[in-house]
Design an enzyme around this catalytic site. Structure first.
Site, mmCIF file in Angstrom:
data_model
loop_
_atom_site.group_PDB
_atom_site.id
_atom_site.type_symbol
_atom_site.label_atom_id
_atom_site.label_comp_id
_atom_site.label_asym_id
_atom_site.label_seq_id
_atom_site.Cartn_x
_atom_site.Cartn_y
_atom_site.Cartn_z
ATOM 1 N N CYS A 74 0.764 8.514 -5.286
ATOM 2 C CA CYS A 74 2.745 7.873 -5.048
ATOM 3 C C CYS A 74 2.198 6.720 -4.439
ATOM 4 C CB CYS A 74 3.074 8.877 -4.543
ATOM 5 S SG CYS A 74 4.705 8.145 -4.281
ATOM 6 N N CYS A 213 9.733 3.060 -6.097
ATOM 7 C CA CYS A 213 9.014 3.347 -6.661
ATOM 8 C C CYS A 213 7.555 2.547 -6.971
ATOM 9 C CB CYS A 213 9.275 4.236 -8.069
ATOM 10 S SG CYS A 213 7.366 4.903 -8.681
#
Length: 279
Positions: A74, A213
């Site tokens: 991530c 994101c």
């Protein structure tokens, strides 16, 4: 259980130090799923664990999605956990750490800024257009790292004015599209100028739109630079939670290094007292 809550561009995470807590790894997915539930627990997009590395890295980053599933990596999480590691004397300003997608390097810059060298794109399919239920979508497909973190970069006309339901329903269709066997993060884009794009992401594992994101923003930047939508090798990505910068080092269409740069915010530190949590 001591925790830190952080967010980067609106992507929020619960972080724990398992070098101290020594929780059994097999129990962490259930803990992550419980604690990431909003309204009934702390709530977060993801759950991150600092653990001992297998090799000579500074630490291992274990990442879990909101539903408790394991995430390969991530980008915004990597930025937050980097600053966490630096502040807690786990690593210096420059560090490298293990992730499910390979080794990641990062640097804590001045103030709250963190620059992360992401896993480079191992699969890049710039022209990967889709047709779902008779509707055609301009799409690129990119996987960062190995095993790869899958991202679709999809053109969405009028993204800045589209309502949540329209974006959500379209994202859900593409996320579960049969030609993406391990699922995909769906990054919708709209070009704002030759150096800036708006990106909204439907995240796999969260199964919803998130405020940001990091790896999705970076994947979008790669696709948009290679397709000629964005000019130069450093671009701005506007997300719902703020802004991110992406630097691309490349030779032609081959990307050698991919950097994600942005702000981090320490929201809270404290002790988890959730009486419904069973360890």
């Amino acid at each position: 259980m001591q925790f830190t809550k952080m967010q980067g561009a609106g992507n929020d995470f619960i972080i724990i130090n398992n070098m101290i807590l020594k929780l059994p790894v097999e129990k962490i997915p259930a803990i992550a799923k419980k604690l990431c539930q909003r309204k009934v627990s702390l709530g977060a997009d993801g759950f991150m664990v600092v653990d001992y590395p297998d090799g000579d890295a500074d630490f291992k980053m274990r990442f879990y999605n909101q539903d408790g599933s394991i995430g390969e990596m991530c980008g915004n999480g990597a930025r937050c956990i980097s600053r966490y590691a630096y502040i807690n004397n786990i690593a210096g300003r420059k560090m490298k750490f293990e992730t499910g997608a390979g080794i990641v390097e990062s640097e804590v810059l001045e103030g709250r800024q963190v620059k992360v060298l992401l896993n480079k794109p191992e699969i890049v399919k710039i022209e990967n257009d889709l047709e779902i239920d008779g509707v055609k979508y301009e799409c690129s497909y990119i996987e960062l790292g190995n095993p790869g973190l899958p991202h679709a970069v999809v053109k969405f006309e009028g993204l800045s004015h589209a309502d949540y339901k329209e974006i959500f329903e379209t994202g859900k269709k593409i996320r579960y599209y049969e030609k993406f066997p391990k699922g995909v993060n769906v990054n919708f884009f709209e070009i704002l100028d030759e150096h800036t794009a708006l990106v909204k992401t439907y995240e796999r594992g969260v199964e919803d739109l998130t405020l940001a994101c990091g790896t999705g923003s970076a994947s979008a930047a790669v696709a948009l630079i290679l397709k000629g939508y964005l000019k130069g090798d450093k671009v701005k990505i506007i997300v719902s939670g703020g802004e991110l910068f992406v630097e691309v080092e490349r030779t032609g269409n081959v990307v050698h290094k991919l950097y994600l740069i942005g702000d981090t915010n320490i929201v809270a530190t404290g002790e988890i007292l959730d009486e419904d949590l069973v360890l």
